[in-house]
Scaffold this motif. Structure first.
Motif, PDB file in Angstrom:
ATOM      1  N   LYS A 102       0.854  -1.140   0.148  1.00  0.00           N
ATOM      2  CA  LYS A 102      -0.195   0.008   0.271  1.00  0.00           C
ATOM      3  C   LYS A 102       0.915   1.208  -0.059  1.00  0.00           C
ATOM      4  O   LYS A 102       0.539   2.232  -0.614  1.00  0.00           O
ATOM      5  CB  LYS A 102      -0.944   0.178   1.067  1.00  0.00           C
ATOM      6  CG  LYS A 102      -2.053  -1.118   1.196  1.00  0.00           C
ATOM      7  CD  LYS A 102      -2.979  -0.741   0.174  1.00  0.00           C
ATOM      8  CE  LYS A 102      -4.217  -1.729   0.271  1.00  0.00           C
ATOM      9  NZ  LYS A 102      -5.198  -1.263  -1.003  1.00  0.00           N
ATOM     10  N   LEU A 103       1.895   1.174   0.560  1.00  0.00           N
ATOM     11  CA  LEU A 103       2.890   2.329   0.655  1.00  0.00           C
ATOM     12  C   LEU A 103       3.842   2.490  -0.510  1.00  0.00           C
ATOM     13  O   LEU A 103       4.659   3.500  -0.593  1.00  0.00           O
ATOM     14  CB  LEU A 103       3.857   2.231   1.984  1.00  0.00           C
ATOM     15  CG  LEU A 103       3.029   2.345   3.218  1.00  0.00           C
ATOM     16  CD1 LEU A 103       4.116   2.052   4.238  1.00  0.00           C
ATOM     17  CD2 LEU A 103       2.584   3.821   3.475  1.00  0.00           C
ATOM     18  N   GLY A 104       3.842   1.543  -1.313  1.00  0.00           N
ATOM     19  CA  GLY A 104       4.355   1.503  -2.667  1.00  0.00           C
ATOM     20  C   GLY A 104       5.628   1.141  -2.755  1.00  0.00           C
ATOM     21  O   GLY A 104       6.564   1.111  -3.796  1.00  0.00           O
ATOM     22  N   GLU A 105       6.185   0.379  -1.551  1.00  0.00           N
ATOM     23  CA  GLU A 105       7.541  -0.227  -1.496  1.00  0.00           C
ATOM     24  C   GLU A 105       7.417  -1.648  -1.868  1.00  0.00           C
ATOM     25  O   GLU A 105       7.330  -2.620  -1.095  1.00  0.00           O
ATOM     26  CB  GLU A 105       7.969  -0.082  -0.007  1.00  0.00           C
ATOM     27  CG  GLU A 105       8.246   1.165   0.519  1.00  0.00           C
ATOM     28  CD  GLU A 105       8.988   1.326   1.842  1.00  0.00           C
ATOM     29  OE1 GLU A 105       9.748   0.567   2.103  1.00  0.00           O
ATOM     30  OE2 GLU A 105       8.415   2.177   2.551  1.00  0.00           O
ATOM     31  N   LEU A 106       7.494  -1.963  -3.300  1.00  0.00           N
ATOM     32  CA  LEU A 106       7.167  -3.443  -3.859  1.00  0.00           C
ATOM     33  C   LEU A 106       8.256  -4.290  -3.325  1.00  0.00           C
ATOM     34  O   LEU A 106       8.010  -5.417  -3.011  1.00  0.00           O
ATOM     35  CB  LEU A 106       7.380  -3.266  -5.376  1.00  0.00           C
ATOM     36  CG  LEU A 106       6.071  -2.641  -5.953  1.00  0.00           C
ATOM     37  CD1 LEU A 106       6.360  -2.699  -7.728  1.00  0.00           C
ATOM     38  CD2 LEU A 106       4.832  -3.599  -5.724  1.00  0.00           C
ATOM     39  N   GLY A 107       9.787  -3.787  -3.340  1.00  0.00           N
ATOM     40  CA  GLY A 107      10.852  -4.772  -3.065  1.00  0.00           C
ATOM     41  C   GLY A 107      10.450  -5.584  -1.375  1.00  0.00           C
ATOM     42  O   GLY A 107      10.579  -6.515  -1.250  1.00  0.00           O
ATOM     43  N   ALA A 133       2.093  -8.106  -6.843  1.00  0.00           N
ATOM     44  CA  ALA A 133       3.442  -7.268  -6.474  1.00  0.00           C
ATOM     45  C   ALA A 133       4.619  -7.484  -7.540  1.00  0.00           C
ATOM     46  O   ALA A 133       5.218  -6.662  -8.185  1.00  0.00           O
ATOM     47  CB  ALA A 133       4.135  -7.648  -5.021  1.00  0.00           C
ATOM     48  N   ARG A 134       4.875  -8.916  -8.097  1.00  0.00           N
ATOM     49  CA  ARG A 134       5.859  -9.125  -8.742  1.00  0.00           C
ATOM     50  C   ARG A 134       5.637  -8.800 -10.313  1.00  0.00           C
ATOM     51  O   ARG A 134       6.472  -8.462 -10.868  1.00  0.00           O
ATOM     52  CB  ARG A 134       6.269 -10.858  -8.600  1.00  0.00           C
ATOM     53  CG  ARG A 134       6.928 -11.248  -7.364  1.00  0.00           C
ATOM     54  CD  ARG A 134       7.538 -12.509  -7.573  1.00  0.00           C
ATOM     55  NE  ARG A 134       8.644 -12.584  -8.355  1.00  0.00           N
ATOM     56  CZ  ARG A 134       9.365 -13.622  -8.522  1.00  0.00           C
ATOM     57  NH1 ARG A 134       9.313 -14.688  -8.034  1.00  0.00           N
ATOM     58  NH2 ARG A 134      10.387 -13.544  -9.405  1.00  0.00           N
ATOM     59  N   SER A 135       4.309  -8.874 -10.709  1.00  0.00           N
ATOM     60  CA  SER A 135       3.775  -8.296 -11.926  1.00  0.00           C
ATOM     61  C   SER A 135       4.175  -6.750 -12.187  1.00  0.00           C
ATOM     62  O   SER A 135       4.449  -6.440 -13.397  1.00  0.00           O
ATOM     63  CB  SER A 135       2.469  -8.770 -12.374  1.00  0.00           C
ATOM     64  OG  SER A 135       1.734  -7.811 -11.349  1.00  0.00           O
TER      65      SER A 135
END
Length: 284
Positions: A102-107, A133-135
């Motif tokens: 939700k915070l945009g930190e995909l890693g 998320a991985r997509s």
């Protein structure tokens, strides 16, 4: 005078020495105690810090409340505080992954989804969120087709849920100890107790080996997730720009093959190999 017949035994029956009975009793007591301790320890591992269960449970629910209210950073802080105190569970990792997403930190979202998947490999929600998320990562890496044998082995190891696995091992151990105790103490042990002992031993051995492999990570490759926005992959453990092979981005999942000081040799899912700084990723 003739001897009294008290104490005579039938022909073919050998007296059992007292030390043998005492040893059997001591063995059984130790086995039962160890089995009960193992079962209790398993329960403690599945629900950490039971003596202080109220406070962590309240903070976990507070994180849930903040998340539902849209305060994702507040929820994340509450859940990460539990992790820093040594609490560990698949649900906690899953929630942290959701907050990072939700915070945009995909890693970091992918990192915690992967950690949740280690404990809940068959959970549909974990799998779906991880795939989503991985997509969204910058690197769309196509994995090489793997050999079927490792996949079958991983499937077999993860087939039984961890809680059930621990319960089966503990019950098998207790049944084996009880059967052996009965056979050692009884003058004429029933034939079926031998089958019970053999079955219990087989169950304990098979499922115990499964539990050992799962808990120790035997045969499991060390993996990590890239957390930097962009990372240069080198042909050698050096910052020399002329040795750069390619770049990878936040959220890429890699296998760690070797370590050299502050460098890691990584293998991508498409087979590419190179070196990155150890600080650029975090192990799953």
């Amino acid at each position: 005078m003739p001897r009294r017949t008290t104490g005579l035994r039938r022909t073919g029956q050998r007296p059992r020495p007292r030390w043998r009975r005492r040893a059997a009793f001591a063995f059984a007591c130790g086995a039962l105690t160890a089995g009960a301790f193992a079962a209790g320890l398993a329960g403690l591992q599945d629900a950490p810090a039971l003596s202080d269960a109220a406070a962590p449970a309240v903070r976990f629910q507070e994180g849930n409340r903040l998340y539902q209210a849209g305060d994702y950073q507040g929820a994340l802080d509450a859940w990460l505080g539990l992790v820093e105190e040594g609490l560990d569970s698949a649900d906690l990792h899953y929630n942290i992954g959701n907050a990072y997403f939700k915070l945009g930190e995909l890693g970091r979202a992918i990192l915690f989804y992967e950690r949740a998947r280690l404990e809940l490999p068959g959970d549909e929600s974990v799998r779906a969120n991880l795939e989503l998320a991985r997509s969204l990562t910058a690197d769309q890496i196509t994995p090489l087709p793997g050999f079927w044998v490792p996949r079958v082995v991983r499937w077999a190891v993860r087939l039984v849920p961890r809680g059930w696995l621990i319960a089966i091992v503990a019950l098998g151990y207790l049944a084996l100890a009880s059967a052996l105790l009965y056979r050692l103490l009884a003058r004429e042990p029933r034939p079926w107790t031998r089958r019970v002992a053999a079955t219990s031993a087989a169950l304990t051995l098979v499922f115990g080996a499964n539990l050992l492999v799962r808990e120790s990570g035997i045969g499991r490759a060390e993996r990590g997730v890239i957390l930097r926005t962009e990372t240069a992959v080198q042909s050698a453990p050096s910052d020399d720009p002329s040795l750069q092979l390619f770049t990878i981005h936040e959220g890429a999942v890699v296998r760690i093959d070797r370590r050299s000081d502050a460098w890691l040799e990584i293998v991508l899912e498409d087979g590419k190999v190179g070196w990155v700084r150890a600080g650029d990723l975090e192990t799953i």
